[in-house]
Design a protein around this motif. Structure first.
Motif, short mmCIF file in Angstrom:
data_model
loop_
_atom_site.label_atom_id
_atom_site.label_comp_id
_atom_site.label_asym_id
_atom_site.label_seq_id
_atom_site.Cartn_x
_atom_site.Cartn_y
_atom_site.Cartn_z
N ALA A 140 0.83 -1.28 0.03
CA ALA A 140 0.00 -0.06 0.12
C ALA A 140 0.87 1.38 -0.06
CB ALA A 140 -0.74 0.11 1.19
N LEU A 141 2.03 0.90 -0.02
CA LEU A 141 2.91 2.30 -0.02
C LEU A 141 2.93 2.86 -1.28
CD1 LEU A 141 5.20 3.35 2.09
CD2 LEU A 141 6.86 2.42 0.69
N PRO A 142 2.48 4.30 -1.47
CA PRO A 142 2.14 4.80 -2.63
C PRO A 142 3.19 5.29 -3.31
CG PRO A 142 1.90 6.46 -0.81
CD PRO A 142 2.38 4.99 -0.22
N VAL A 143 4.14 4.33 -3.73
CA VAL A 143 5.19 4.62 -4.98
C VAL A 143 4.93 4.07 -6.27
CG1 VAL A 143 6.89 5.01 -2.94
CG2 VAL A 143 6.58 2.58 -3.77
N GLY A 144 4.22 3.21 -6.22
CA GLY A 144 3.83 2.84 -7.77
C GLY A 144 4.64 1.33 -7.99
N ALA A 145 5.03 0.93 -6.86
CA ALA A 145 6.04 -0.52 -7.18
C ALA A 145 5.28 -1.49 -8.08
CB ALA A 145 6.32 -0.93 -5.71
N TYR A 146 4.04 -1.48 -7.95
CA TYR A 146 3.17 -2.61 -8.71
C TYR A 146 3.32 -2.35 -10.26
CZ TYR A 146 -0.34 0.94 -9.09
OH TYR A 146 -1.05 2.15 -9.39
N THR A 147 3.73 -1.19 -10.58
CA THR A 147 3.67 -1.00 -11.85
C THR A 147 4.93 -1.41 -12.62
OG1 THR A 147 4.46 1.26 -11.83
CG2 THR A 147 2.10 0.93 -11.80
N TYR A 148 5.95 -1.94 -12.06
CA TYR A 148 7.11 -2.66 -12.61
C TYR A 148 7.44 -3.70 -12.56
CZ TYR A 148 7.90 2.62 -12.10
OH TYR A 148 7.77 4.02 -12.22
N SER A 149 7.93 -4.53 -13.61
CA SER A 149 8.36 -5.84 -13.45
C SER A 149 9.79 -6.06 -13.60
CB SER A 149 7.58 -6.48 -14.65
OG SER A 149 8.41 -6.37 -15.90
N GLN A 150 10.72 -5.04 -13.90
CA GLN A 150 12.00 -5.25 -13.84
C GLN A 150 12.63 -6.37 -14.85
OE1 GLN A 150 13.80 -5.62 -9.79
NE2 GLN A 150 13.04 -3.25 -9.44
N GLY A 151 11.97 -6.26 -15.97
CA GLY A 151 12.45 -7.08 -17.22
C GLY A 151 11.71 -8.49 -16.99
N LEU A 152 10.96 -8.87 -16.17
CA LEU A 152 10.23 -10.30 -15.98
C LEU A 152 9.21 -10.30 -16.98
CD1 LEU A 152 9.15 -11.90 -12.76
CD2 LEU A 152 7.41 -11.78 -14.47
N GLU A 153 8.55 -9.26 -17.30
CA GLU A 153 7.50 -9.46 -18.30
C GLU A 153 8.03 -9.62 -19.90
OE1 GLU A 153 3.57 -7.03 -19.92
OE2 GLU A 153 5.17 -5.86 -19.05
N TRP A 154 9.37 -9.13 -20.03
CA TRP A 154 10.03 -9.55 -21.27
C TRP A 154 10.39 -10.87 -21.25
CZ3 TRP A 154 15.04 -11.61 -22.69
CH2 TRP A 154 14.94 -11.63 -24.17
N ALA A 155 10.83 -11.57 -20.16
CA ALA A 155 11.21 -12.85 -20.00
C ALA A 155 10.25 -13.80 -20.22
CB ALA A 155 11.92 -13.04 -18.50
N VAL A 156 9.05 -13.28 -19.85
CA VAL A 156 7.90 -14.10 -20.32
C VAL A 156 7.41 -14.10 -21.56
CG1 VAL A 156 5.22 -14.43 -19.92
CG2 VAL A 156 6.89 -13.83 -17.96
N GLU A 157 7.54 -12.84 -22.21
CA GLU A 157 7.25 -12.60 -23.68
C GLU A 157 8.20 -13.64 -24.53
OE1 GLU A 157 5.61 -11.02 -27.30
OE2 GLU A 157 4.87 -11.07 -25.18
N SER A 158 9.62 -13.66 -24.07
CA SER A 158 10.43 -14.32 -24.82
C SER A 158 10.67 -15.79 -24.63
CB SER A 158 11.93 -13.64 -24.44
OG SER A 158 12.25 -14.05 -23.17
N GLY A 159 9.96 -16.44 -23.79
CA GLY A 159 9.91 -17.87 -23.37
C GLY A 159 10.86 -18.23 -22.26
#
Length: 225
Positions: A14-33
């Motif tokens: 709940a800390l209002p810093v927007g951490a939930y909007t970042y994946s730090q490259g994990l989303e690309w790792a999923v996209e690339s398989g």
């Protein structure tokens, strides 16, 4: 118990810093398989825990807390600049700067007199990284450094797992299994890395840096980094 309550507040999603909007490259790792399932997500996050955040950001947070406690503004400025310079991709750098900006704004909104020194120091910095402000608040609230680092790593791991739940995607039970496994590893990282000398600090994770850079131009994405 006040320090525990404050620590839970700092580690809360709940800390209002927007951490939930970042994946730090994990989303690309999923996209690339590279990440296809629960096991792959667990390996990715655990590797970063031990070889990325655990080898550089973890000892940096402890060093920052020591500098805040000692009132060493010069060391705080130096560590802040070094962390900003260590971000390999544009979005990784923007992430910590944007979250640091949000934490700096939160400082005043908390209306806590014990944070006055932290406010004065971070407002003098032209750009402030997230761990710089976070560690300043933790030090001002007199939280034990080992407990603070454990919570910092847990918060990071929880955010990574939440990103995996959305991007892979995974079910809630899988997310809890991942958190349970990462939770078993975090104390070892905390104990072994908290007092590392600067000569041993390393964020040399080239595959992670490539993933973050490629995520910047990914055609369709849920996360900002």
């Amino acid at each position: 118990m006040l320090q525990l309550a404050r620590l839970l507040q700092l580690a809360s999603p709940a800390l209002p810093v927007g951490a939930y909007t970042y994946s730090q490259g994990l989303e690309w790792a999923v996209e690339s398989g590279v990440i296809r399932d629960e096991a792959g997500a667990g390996r990715w996050i655990a590797d970063l825990l031990h070889n990325g955040i655990g080898s550089y950001e973890a000892p940096l947070v402890v060093a920052l807390m020591a500098a805040w406690s000692a009132g060493d503004v010069g060391e705080i400025d130096c560590l802040n600049a070094e962390f900003l310079a260590s971000r390999e991709s544009a979005e990784l750098r923007a992430e910590t700067a944007q979250m640091g900006f949000s934490m700096r704004r939160l400082l005043r909104d908390l209306r806590d007199d014990s944070l006055g020194g932290v406010i004065t120091t971070v407002e003098a910095l032209p750009e402030v990284a997230f761990p710089t402000v976070w560690s300043g608040i933790a030090a001002a609230w007199q939280i034990d450094p080992e407990a603070a680092l454990t919570a910092y790593l847990w918060s990071w791991a929880e955010n990574q797992v939440m990103a995996a739940l959305k991007a892979v995607p995974l079910g809630q039970a899988a997310g809890q299994r991942l958190l349970a496994d990462l939770g078993r590893q975090i104390p070892d990282v905390t104990v072994n890395r908290k007092n590392w000398p600067k000569t041993k600090w390393s964020n040399f994770t080239p595959a992670f840096a490539i993933a973050c850079a490629r995520h910047e131009t990914q055609y369709s994405r849920l996360f900002r980094s």
